[in-house]
Design a protein around this motif. Structure first.
Motif, PDB file in Angstrom:
ATOM      1  N   LYS A  74       0.846  -1.668   0.019  1.00 27.91           N
ATOM      2  CA  LYS A  74      -0.152   0.036   0.157  1.00 27.91           C
ATOM      3  C   LYS A  74       0.740   0.851   0.552  1.00 27.91           C
ATOM      4  O   LYS A  74       1.790   0.978   0.512  1.00 27.91           O
ATOM      5  N   ASP A  84      -7.802   3.765  -9.709  1.00 33.12           N
ATOM      6  CA  ASP A  84      -6.548   2.853  -8.765  1.00 33.12           C
ATOM      7  C   ASP A  84      -7.459   1.328  -8.936  1.00 33.12           C
ATOM      8  O   ASP A  84      -7.836   1.216  -7.822  1.00 33.12           O
ATOM      9  N   LYS A  85      -7.251   0.918 -10.300  1.00 29.32           N
ATOM     10  CA  LYS A  85      -7.552  -0.656  -9.557  1.00 29.32           C
ATOM     11  C   LYS A  85      -6.998  -1.606  -9.002  1.00 29.32           C
ATOM     12  O   LYS A  85      -7.353  -2.259  -9.371  1.00 29.32           O
ATOM     13  N   LYS A  86      -5.746  -1.607  -8.489  1.00 31.73           N
ATOM     14  CA  LYS A  86      -4.438  -2.174  -7.726  1.00 31.73           C
ATOM     15  C   LYS A  86      -5.194  -2.385  -6.993  1.00 31.73           C
ATOM     16  O   LYS A  86      -4.512  -2.790  -5.711  1.00 31.73           O
ATOM     17  N   ASN A  87      -6.054  -1.215  -6.803  1.00 27.75           N
ATOM     18  CA  ASN A  87      -6.322  -0.982  -4.649  1.00 27.75           C
ATOM     19  C   ASN A  87      -4.787  -0.289  -4.297  1.00 27.75           C
ATOM     20  O   ASN A  87      -5.032  -1.500  -2.741  1.00 27.75           O
ATOM     21  N   ILE A  88      -4.061   0.319  -3.769  1.00 26.56           N
ATOM     22  CA  ILE A  88      -2.480   0.119  -3.645  1.00 26.56           C
ATOM     23  C   ILE A  88      -2.432   1.562  -2.626  1.00 26.56           C
ATOM     24  O   ILE A  88      -2.069   2.042  -2.610  1.00 26.56           O
ATOM     25  N   GLN A 123       0.888   4.710 -12.381  1.00 25.43           N
ATOM     26  CA  GLN A 123       0.298   3.512 -11.280  1.00 25.43           C
ATOM     27  C   GLN A 123      -1.030   3.387 -12.434  1.00 25.43           C
ATOM     28  O   GLN A 123      -1.634   2.382 -12.911  1.00 25.43           O
ATOM     29  N   LYS A 146      -3.356   3.166 -16.033  1.00 20.54           N
ATOM     30  CA  LYS A 146      -2.856   2.701 -17.699  1.00 20.54           C
ATOM     31  C   LYS A 146      -3.556   4.170 -18.533  1.00 20.54           C
ATOM     32  O   LYS A 146      -4.402   4.853 -17.849  1.00 20.54           O
TER      33      LYS A 146
END
Length: 139
Positions: free
Chosen positions: A10, A33-37, A87, A89
């Motif tokens: 995170k 924030d598709k990667k949820n970071i 982060q 795309k």
């Protein structure tokens, strides 16, 4: 405290919680924030103050975005913004070309926008309260 928050790769974004531009930017970051970071905290919040104290960051000098990547590493101003955009795309990747611009020039432009953000976009009396749907993203 910071090590616990940064587990599972995170990253923490500290932002000006009363700035309308900053709040809308946070909502855009959450949507991308598709990667949820990312986790978020306003600079004015208790966690925000604890984190800035950990890094000895003077929020009277740095009152805009701060990206915390580890318990020893953080980025401010244009470098923080570019690292966040990295982060994502699509269209957002185009901003990575800005890394070729020297930091002092990038930060001068960033500072100009930051100094005028209240006049251009307005300011709230209180920090944004996250909706139930996004509350888990805030510390």
């Amino acid at each position: 405290m910071i090590q616990k928050l940064l587990k599972n790769n995170k990253k923490i974004i500290l932002f000006d919680g009363v700035c309308n531009f900053c709040n809308s930017s946070v909502l855009r970051i959450i949507a991308q924030d598709k990667k949820n970071i990312f986790l978020f905290a306003s600079l004015q919040s208790k966690p925000g103050k604890q984190i800035t104290a950990h890094f000895n960051i003077d929020t009277t000098q740095i009152d805009s975005i701060i990206l915390i990547e580890s318990d020893t590493e953080y980025f401010i101003k244009s470098s923080a913004a570019l690292k966040i955009l990295k982060q994502f795309k699509g269209f957002w990747k185009l901003f990575q070309i800005c890394w070729i611009i020297p930091t002092f020039i990038r930060n001068r432009a960033y500072t100009y926008i930051a100094k005028n953000r209240y006049a251009w976009f307005g300011k709230k009396d209180n920090c944004m309260l996250p909706t139930p749907e996004i509350k888990s993203k805030f510390i």
